[in-house]
Design an enzyme around this catalytic site. Structure first.
Site, short mmCIF file in Angstrom:
data_model
loop_
_atom_site.label_atom_id
_atom_site.label_comp_id
_atom_site.label_asym_id
_atom_site.label_seq_id
_atom_site.Cartn_x
_atom_site.Cartn_y
_atom_site.Cartn_z
N ARG A 123 0.87 -1.19 0.00
CA ARG A 123 0.00 0.00 0.00
C ARG A 123 0.90 1.23 0.00
O ARG A 123 1.80 1.35 0.83
CB ARG A 123 -0.91 0.05 1.23
CG ARG A 123 -1.48 1.46 1.42
CD ARG A 123 -2.53 1.57 2.50
NE ARG A 123 -3.76 0.94 2.10
CZ ARG A 123 -4.95 1.23 2.61
NH1 ARG A 123 -5.06 2.16 3.54
NH2 ARG A 123 -6.02 0.60 2.21
N HIS A 148 -7.51 0.82 -6.15
CA HIS A 148 -7.71 0.09 -4.88
C HIS A 148 -8.53 -1.18 -5.19
O HIS A 148 -9.69 -1.30 -4.81
CB HIS A 148 -8.47 1.01 -3.89
CG HIS A 148 -8.45 0.53 -2.47
ND1 HIS A 148 -7.69 -0.55 -2.04
CD2 HIS A 148 -9.09 1.00 -1.36
CE1 HIS A 148 -7.88 -0.71 -0.74
NE2 HIS A 148 -8.72 0.21 -0.31
N GLN A 182 -10.45 -3.46 -2.56
CA GLN A 182 -11.68 -2.82 -2.06
C GLN A 182 -12.85 -3.13 -2.99
O GLN A 182 -13.96 -3.43 -2.56
CB GLN A 182 -11.48 -1.31 -1.97
CG GLN A 182 -12.71 -0.55 -1.52
CD GLN A 182 -13.09 -0.83 -0.08
OE1 GLN A 182 -12.26 -0.74 0.81
NE2 GLN A 182 -14.35 -1.18 0.17
N ASP A 241 -16.72 8.41 -1.24
CA ASP A 241 -15.40 8.23 -0.62
C ASP A 241 -14.99 9.60 -0.06
O ASP A 241 -15.61 10.63 -0.40
CB ASP A 241 -14.40 7.74 -1.68
CG ASP A 241 -13.01 7.46 -1.11
OD1 ASP A 241 -12.88 7.32 0.11
OD2 ASP A 241 -12.06 7.38 -1.91
N CYS A 261 -16.06 2.93 1.13
CA CYS A 261 -14.90 2.07 1.44
C CYS A 261 -14.43 2.26 2.88
O CYS A 261 -13.81 1.37 3.44
CB CYS A 261 -13.78 2.33 0.45
SG CYS A 261 -13.35 4.08 0.30
N ARG A 284 -14.00 -7.25 3.18
CA ARG A 284 -12.58 -7.04 2.84
C ARG A 284 -11.77 -8.28 3.24
O ARG A 284 -10.87 -8.70 2.52
CB ARG A 284 -12.02 -5.81 3.59
CG ARG A 284 -12.65 -4.48 3.27
CD ARG A 284 -12.46 -4.05 1.84
NE ARG A 284 -11.11 -4.15 1.35
CZ ARG A 284 -10.10 -3.32 1.67
NH1 ARG A 284 -10.30 -2.29 2.45
NH2 ARG A 284 -8.88 -3.49 1.17
#
Ligand code: CP
Ligand code: NVA
Length: 326
Positions: free
Chosen positions: A108, A135, A138, A231, A272, A311
């Site tokens: 990440r 991402h 996700q 988001d 998310c 997740r």
């Protein structure tokens, strides 16, 4: 032909066919059922996994750690300050070293090229746990949650309101195009996605029966949406842009007015996370709710915690599919 993802890296959904994505989602469903039944199949017995984090994380870090341990692997957390990467050592050298020691590497961070270089030189699967561009883990959790709710993905209308240039908007466009969904990116003109990616996604959507709409018109954009998504307005690394984004995006907040404008009774809200929906954190105390109101966030149609749990199951599916022994 049977899907086989062994040895593959997972950097963006652009690299995966709809069949391969469906395979990962089916595997995640199976792994979720097994976990609920208290069964741990230990598909990663004896493996070691490196988790490189240049940016903070709650969900992604915890999911990789718990998924690895559930499957019998050893996860090693390598935080920004812990390793030589980017300071004394190049990505290429770090990749070659970690690839000799570990069986898989999660990354990440900021530059998407870093995760690409790790994958190029590590000789083991590399998984993207978020970059400035994409991402993808996700999105697997998001698709899983949508499928759990609606029983399908194809034809589902998905409206994302907010910063249309960030990693989530990019990943949502790709995922929707791949799975034949009706995607709307609802954002002011200065925050709309890059033309090249829109073109790529439109091409994919032509083959899958999907649709991509980019609009600054909130009412038109969200009309008929079965999934409403947002988001944060300033992503990690963009904290200095907060006030500018508040000014640009205040009309794009997901609130009850926007929910009503969809005209859809059984819609779901996804995010998310983390989310600015109240005044209860150190940061949100200063600015209050931004991308979503508390009313929507806490509503019955908000599925954000199912999404967060997923997740774990989807990240586990990615590791098992690319590295599993069984
Ligand atoms: N959604 C998500 O990636 O959360 P974290 O930043 O907590 O990992
Ligand atoms: N766009 C957000 C996503 C967080 C999961 C960020 O990059 O900070």
């Amino acid at each position: 032909m049977a899907v086989n993802l062994l040895g593959r890296s997972f950097l963006t959904l652009l690299d995966f066919t709809p069949e391969e994505i469906t395979y990962l989602l089916d595997l995640a469903d199976d792994l979720k059922r097994l976990k609920r039944a208290g069964i741990k199949p230990r598909n990663l017995e004896g493996k070691s996994i490196a988790l490189i984090f240049e940016k903070s994380s709650t969900r992604t870090r915890c999911s990789f750690v718990v998924a690895a341990v559930d499957e019998g692997a050893h996860p090693e957390y390598l935080g920004k300050g812990d390793i030589q990467l980017g300071k004394k050592e190049t990505v290429k050298d770090t990749a070659r070293v970690l690839g000799r020691i570990f069986d898989g590497i999660e990354f990440r961070g900021f530059e998407h090229s870093t995760v690409e270089d790790l994958a190029k030189y590590a000789s083991v699967p590399v998984w993207n746990g978020l970059t400035d561009k994409f991402h993808p883990t996700q999105l697997l959790a998001d698709l899983m949650t949508i499928r759990e709710h609606f029983g399908k993905l194809k034809g589902i209308s998905f409206a994302y309101a907010g910063d249309g240039r960030n990693n989530m908007a990019n990943s949502i466009m790709v995922a929707c195009a791949k799975m034949g969904m009706d995607c709307r990116i609802v954002a002011p003109e200065s925050l709309q996605p890059e033309a090249d990616l829109v073109k790529t996604c439109n091409k994919i959507a032509e083959e899958t029966g999907g649709n991509i709409t980019i609009t600054s018109n909130v009412k038109e954009g969200v009309k008929g949406a079965q999934v409403l998504y947002t988001d944060v307005w300033a992503s990690m690394g963009e904290e200095d842009k907060m006030q500018e984004r508040i000014n640009l995006l205040k009309d794009y907040q997901v609130n009850m007015e926007m929910v009503k404008a969809t005209g859809v009774k059984d819609l779901i809200f996804l995010h998310c996370l983390p989310a600015f929906h109240n005044y209860d954190t150190e940061l949100s105390a200063k600015v209050g709710p931004m991308e979503v109101t508390d009313e929507v966030f806490e509503s019955d149609f908000s599925k954000v915690f199912d999404e967060a749990e997923n997740r774990l199951h989807t990240i586990k599916a990615v590791m098992v599919a690319t590295l599993g022994t069984k």
